[in-house]
Design an enzyme around this catalytic site. Sequence first.
Site: not given
Ligand code: PEP
Ligand code: MG
Length: 890
Positions: A22, A91, A100, A102, A335, A451, A571, A626, A759, A778, A780-783, A846, A866
């Site tokens: 400000k 101010r 939060g 004043m 602003r 979920h 998958r 896969r 993974e 590739s 597998g960032t989830n695992d 992926c 990618y």
């Molecule tokens: C992962 O593990 O990131 C992945 C793409 O495989 P899945 O989610 O099917 O285990």
């Molecule tokens: Mg996986």
Amino acid sequence: MNVYVSDFADGSRELADLLGGKGANLAEMTRLGLPVPPGFTVTTEACRAFLRTGAAPEGLDAEIGRHLTGLEVALGRRLGQTDDPLLLSVRSGARFSMPGMMDTILDIGLTDDTVAGLAKSTGRERFAWDSYRRLVQMYGSTVLGVPADAFEGVLHRVKTERAVTDDLGLDVRDLTAIVTEFKAVIRQATGSEFPQDPHEQLRRAVLAVFQSWNGERAKVYRRRERIPEDLGTAVNIQAMVYGNLGPDSGTGVAFTRDPATGRAGVYGDYLSDAQGEDVVAGIRNALPLQELEALDPTSYGRLRAHMALLERHYRDLCDVEFTIERGRLWILQTRVGKRTPEAAFRIAADLAEEGLITQAEALGRVSGPQLDQLLFPRFATDADDRPIAHGIAASPGAAVGAVVFDSAEAVRRAATGEAVVLVRSETNPDDLAGMIAARAVLTSRGGKTSHAAVVARGMGKVCVCGAEELDVDTENRRFTGPGGLVVAEGDVVSVDGTSGAVHLGAIPLRPSEVMTYFETGERTPGLVDAVARLMEQADGTRRLGVLANADTAEDAARARRFGAQGIGLCRTEHMFLGERRGLVEAMILARTDDERRSALDALLPLQRADFTALLAAMDGLPVTIRLLDPPLHEFLADGRELAVRIASARAAGQRPDPHDVRLLEAVDRMHEENPMLGLRGVRLGLAVPGLFAMQTRAIAEATAARLAAGGDPRAEIMVPLIGAVEELRLIRDEIEHVLADVSETCGMPITCPIGTMIELPRAALTADRVAEAADFFSFGTNDLTQTTWGLSRDDAEASFFPLYLDRGIFAVSPFTSIDREGVGRLIRLAVDDGRAARADLRIGVCGEHGGDPASIHFFDTVGVDYVSCSPFRVPAARLEAARAVARQRL
Ligand code: PEP
Ligand code: MG
């Protein structure tokens, strides 16, 4: 010497760290020659010193005093002067605005003595006493910490006595009496008097702003937003001007463009004879800003000129607060204005076209999440009926449908064409079919990473979760809302995943024109055209390829329309469900090689048809398939259900179904305590002879079929969950063998790149070795997130994640946005080591993170080729990939 105070005339917007947002903008406007009431800013440096020691830094009072004297000289009025006193507003204003802090205090400088002076100089006695009343009240609660209720109680009592409903009904005598009572309230609560020394009022107000930095709400907000604790806030002290001095005064807000649609023009509200807070309080209806032109053409003309100047100067939509005091225009604040996603796209594209900003800047002004919001249908009207519940806006868009309480009912009704909303207390993987069938998902429990939220977002499905006011009674197929409202199965509700609101009944829907554009290419003027221009720009800018996670030809085709450059993850387990479950079951239950072979032979043509359709939909583009990943027991019936069926049959004196018995034995045999770390991925391929060979054959034969049909199939085979190059080598040999075999049979060479998912931490740590046997990686960032953190991706989010988010251990779930420090480090290492071993190694991502904006920026910097994400996330991923590059050019 430290500089603790800076005159508006000496600052600029570059100094926002020191002057707060400000203060920096007030300084910038002053520098531009706009009519800003003069004042000065106590810097964040002073606040930091206060936070370190708990006391005002030495010299601060003297500095404030010097700047105040300067102000008094410039205005020819002094603080505390009994005839025409100088009055001030105080101010807070940190670098980032945060809740939060004043509240503003107006009219510092009013005392028992000066109130009469104000009455005289303005000619309005009631106004003066009302201002004094507000000061004592505000000051008492915010600076002196007296509970606000104590003042409200007095006010309420006097209004009742005077039989008025509104403050405006109180006269000078009432207000004088109220001020006396307020002062008594302060005396009683604090043991001291409301300060009659204006300098003390000012000094204590400044310290109270500093103190508010450590208010609970501000602290929680900073933790969540990752705003450093030690930034501190600035304090802006400014001469008061009044919009409530008669019909030639007023106050308003103005925007340089429409913040809702982005259209150019004059937008805003004006309220004559009013102060800023009256606009907020909604005491009277404000007029559209254009009407000021008739009321006060001079001020209107000036305001427009100032707005144009500000927009050119800031090169963006600006909003201002202004006051007209007896025909004289003052700008109180500006602003870069907040805007809807629609306005963001339009303004960015228009400003770029007007040459005011560069293309890279235009990309910086919009975001993937904003684009996502534009892809969903919205409610056509602003629903004026009140929502029956409010939950977490987990996945945007709007949907209307009949309430159903389980997956089977959702599927059944949807099959007849009925629109349904699946209502559960929370969802789990068993609800998947119902979620697909429903227009929206509504849960009473769970947060943004539950979920329901994650899956719905992935599917582009409307979702409101954690609507705690709802009591979901699945058994009796109804839910109860606030006030005992009962909503039964079949009743229609409208769910707004953008706001989190749930309404009873059907609110009309308006389809998204931006979605229509992505689906059909139909380009209409206005918003769609702006989106199209920015997407063209994005595709020309980005380095990262954007592919899609898709398992069906339908998804593949949609992904392609959305701009996906291929499939980064198919998958195949999704092809083993439904009617095919029996065949998979036969494969699992096979007792001999022959039995297994015949089960696999039965699956082969089905898989071949799946792949042929997928390759056709993505003709000319890579399709990364896969091999089967999940543990096999996932394809069998639930063990508990089987056990119950068998036990019930026995209890009834009947012989249980032998198939059930055999199945249960298999379920028991395959039971694993930690299936996610068990027999899955490449381990399955090694343990079940012929399984991966069958899938490979199906891919090779589908390729041959597409080639024969004149297509350009580009299948790639991906091996899941490897930890060691040896695993990959063995599977690779098997794959190459099958490819050679099919090539020979069909008389043409069938080749496919063979790569692996990364993974497991071990795969990342030995990436140089793994690269010897892989044509591509590739992630597998989830695992990889699950195994790096040792957190179950299925359980952790529902159990202790809220606690972790709350305590600031995560700013966001590591399953949503890549954990750069840990998982990210493994990725970086694997990219570097993999490429060092094999320069032409192609590398993708992926996991879910492939569609997450912050993660995409990270993947861009580590040199991934990618990202691959669900089809609905493809447009936003294209945009974010470009923004990652554009950011470097700013
Ligand atoms: C992962 O593990 O990131 C992945 C793409 O495989 P899945 O989610 O099917 O285990
Ligand atoms: Mg996986």
